[in-house]
Scaffold this active site. Structure first.
Site, mmCIF file in Angstrom:
data_model
loop_
_atom_site.group_PDB
_atom_site.id
_atom_site.type_symbol
_atom_site.label_atom_id
_atom_site.label_comp_id
_atom_site.label_asym_id
_atom_site.label_seq_id
_atom_site.Cartn_x
_atom_site.Cartn_y
_atom_site.Cartn_z
ATOM 1 N N VAL A 155 -33.278 -56.064 20.587
ATOM 2 C CA VAL A 155 -31.992 -56.736 20.757
ATOM 3 C C VAL A 155 -31.842 -57.085 22.234
ATOM 4 O O VAL A 155 -31.588 -56.219 23.066
ATOM 5 C CB VAL A 155 -30.830 -55.837 20.291
ATOM 6 N N LEU A 157 -33.813 -60.244 24.571
ATOM 7 C CA LEU A 157 -35.184 -60.509 25.029
ATOM 8 C C LEU A 157 -35.152 -61.092 26.446
ATOM 9 O O LEU A 157 -35.643 -62.186 26.701
ATOM 10 C CB LEU A 157 -35.910 -61.458 24.070
ATOM 11 N N ASP A 179 -31.633 -62.672 20.194
ATOM 12 C CA ASP A 179 -30.978 -62.941 21.477
ATOM 13 C C ASP A 179 -30.324 -64.310 21.389
ATOM 14 O O ASP A 179 -30.998 -65.336 21.520
ATOM 15 C CB ASP A 179 -31.985 -62.899 22.629
ATOM 16 N N LEU A 214 -23.991 -54.696 28.903
ATOM 17 C CA LEU A 214 -22.707 -54.292 28.346
ATOM 18 C C LEU A 214 -21.662 -55.324 28.736
ATOM 19 O O LEU A 214 -21.325 -55.485 29.909
ATOM 20 C CB LEU A 214 -22.308 -52.908 28.873
ATOM 21 N N THR A 239 -31.975 -47.905 25.951
ATOM 22 C CA THR A 239 -32.179 -47.754 27.391
ATOM 23 C C THR A 239 -31.366 -48.796 28.142
ATOM 24 O O THR A 239 -31.643 -49.086 29.308
ATOM 25 C CB THR A 239 -33.675 -47.900 27.756
ATOM 26 N N ALA A 240 -30.359 -49.355 27.473
ATOM 27 C CA ALA A 240 -29.548 -50.424 28.068
ATOM 28 C C ALA A 240 -28.319 -49.827 28.736
ATOM 29 O O ALA A 240 -28.361 -49.414 29.897
ATOM 30 C CB ALA A 240 -29.173 -51.449 27.005
ATOM 31 N N ARG A 241 -27.198 -49.780 28.027
ATOM 32 C CA ARG A 241 -25.959 -49.185 28.516
ATOM 33 C C ARG A 241 -25.348 -48.355 27.392
ATOM 34 O O ARG A 241 -25.368 -48.763 26.219
ATOM 35 C CB ARG A 241 -24.970 -50.265 28.963
ATOM 36 N N ASP A 265 -31.316 -42.910 26.340
ATOM 37 C CA ASP A 265 -31.359 -42.654 27.781
ATOM 38 C C ASP A 265 -29.986 -42.826 28.402
ATOM 39 O O ASP A 265 -29.750 -42.357 29.520
ATOM 40 C CB ASP A 265 -32.351 -43.604 28.455
ATOM 41 N N GLU A 270 -21.106 -40.343 30.801
ATOM 42 C CA GLU A 270 -22.182 -39.744 31.589
ATOM 43 C C GLU A 270 -21.614 -39.031 32.801
ATOM 44 O O GLU A 270 -20.747 -39.605 33.492
ATOM 45 C CB GLU A 270 -23.181 -40.824 32.039
ATOM 46 N N HIS A 298 -30.277 -40.972 31.847
ATOM 47 C CA HIS A 298 -30.180 -42.295 32.489
ATOM 48 C C HIS A 298 -31.297 -42.431 33.512
ATOM 49 O O HIS A 298 -31.075 -42.822 34.667
ATOM 50 C CB HIS A 298 -28.806 -42.475 33.151
ATOM 51 N N ALA A 299 -32.501 -42.117 33.060
ATOM 52 C CA ALA A 299 -33.654 -42.029 33.953
ATOM 53 C C ALA A 299 -34.653 -43.155 33.753
ATOM 54 O O ALA A 299 -35.664 -43.218 34.463
ATOM 55 C CB ALA A 299 -34.366 -40.687 33.732
#
Length: 352
Positions: A155, A157, A179, A214, A239-241, A265, A270, A298-299
């Site tokens: 989701v 690209l 996308d 986001l 691994t986005a938001r 992630d 957070e 968040h690494a």
């Protein structure tokens, strides 16, 4: 004399990388507010603001106090914590640094996928406490499966989503993406399949990896309805938001077995809210979650090299605007145009 305010930098002591990028002339005013808000008083007299962490909001009231600020640069990709409309009204371009950490985030997404699908973390954790896992009969874990021909749905690209697609090819994934912001035919250039809608992608994907920013459009994109639309037994990786997902909905989908597993992630809150039902169950090591949830702090963006790139590119972006008046990777062009704040020649180039 040029004054650059650096908010909550990603260095402990010396701004050596920033100084090398900026030269000797600018004065750095380094703020370390921790979890506290930045005061408007601290920004008075600044020519530029370099914001280093997304936890520090740049709301309208703070923007209104930026009397001399000519540019705001976010040292990182995300910018949903900055009021772009307020910046547009004031004629302040907002720039991000999207071209750092691309490889690291794609690698991390791939690692989460592999960690779940091959049971790496779960097998390791079993062996820490007992030997009965050293048996073929003990190997089955719900997410563990053959990778080849699994459908990987991406989701978003952009840079990172594309980097993940290129990595996934080596594992023989069947790759599909959604996308809506990419022009027709983009899929042909990369040799990928394009889903007409998010619903279509979710319905056929064995694994869904999120790589979208986001925004108002994507906030809680993954919710009860979209999770219900996913292929039964699918795996979700983010691994986005964190705000792209509804963590309550993910907990419900995992507990009901609608969702097989998740690798996260980023989280909506957070550091994590340890009172949240899913986080609490994960921390207690509840049996129903074994092998089904991997959390990292968040690494995904991090490596020593990517952090150095982020610091250098962010300061270069500041200096390019202060010296040449050209914003690199400006994310609020629409807002600037709406308020008549673009240069007379029309529009700045997005990536000069």
């Amino acid at each position: 004399m040029t004054r650059i305010v650096i908010i909550d930098p990603q260095f402990a002591e010396h701004a050596d990388i920033e100084r090398a990028a900026a030269g000797t002339e600018p004065v750095f005013d380094i703020l370390r507010p921790g979890e506290n808000e930045v005061s408007s008083e601290a920004l008075k007299g600044a020519d530029a603001v370099l914001n280093c962490r997304s936890r520090h909001l740049v709301p309208a009231r703070l923007v209104e106090a930026m009397e001399g600020v000519r540019v705001i640069v976010q040292a990182g990709v995300g910018y949903n914590h900055i009021d772009l409309e307020a910046c547009g009204r004031r004629g302040i371009p907002v720039c991000n640094t999207p071209d750092y950490g691309t490889r690291e985030v794609a690698d991390h997404a791939m690692a989460l996928i592999l960690g779940l699908v091959r049971g790496v973390t779960a097998y390791n954790n079993r062996l820490l406490g007992r030997d009965d896992s050293w048996s073929t009969l003990r190997l089955p874990l719900r997410p563990v499966r053959r990778i080849a021909r699994q459908v990987l749905g991406i989701v978003g690209l952009g840079r990172i989503g594309t980097a993940l697609a290129l990595r996934a090819r080596a594992f023989e994934f069947d790759i599909v993406f959604h996308d809506p912001h990419l022009p027709p035919g983009h899929e042909l250039a990369l040799g990928l399949r394009r889903a007409k809608s998010l619903h279509d992608l979710l319905a056929e994907s064995d694994i869904v990896s999120l790589h979208c920013p986001l925004t108002l459009e994507t906030e809680r994109l993954i919710n009860d309805a979209t999770l219900a639309a996913m292929k039964p037994g699918a795996i979700l990786v983010n691994t986005a938001r964190g705000g792209v997902t509804d963590l309550d909905a993910i907990e419900r989908a995992l507990r009901s077995d609608r969702l097989c597993a998740a690798g996260l992630d980023v989280l909506p809150t957070e550091p994590p809210d340890r009172a949240h039902a899913l986080i609490a169950a994960w921390a207690r090591g509840e049996a129903w979650l074994e092998g089904r949830l991997i959390l990292t702090p968040h690494a995904a963006f991090y490596s020593p090299e990517s952090l150095a790139d982020m610091r250098r590119i962010a300061m270069e972006t500041v200096m390019q605007f202060l010296r040449q008046g050209i914003p690199r990777s400006c994310v609020n062009l629409k807002e600037l145009a709406r308020h008549g704040k673009l240069p007379e020649s029309g529009c700045w180039p997005v990536n000069p």
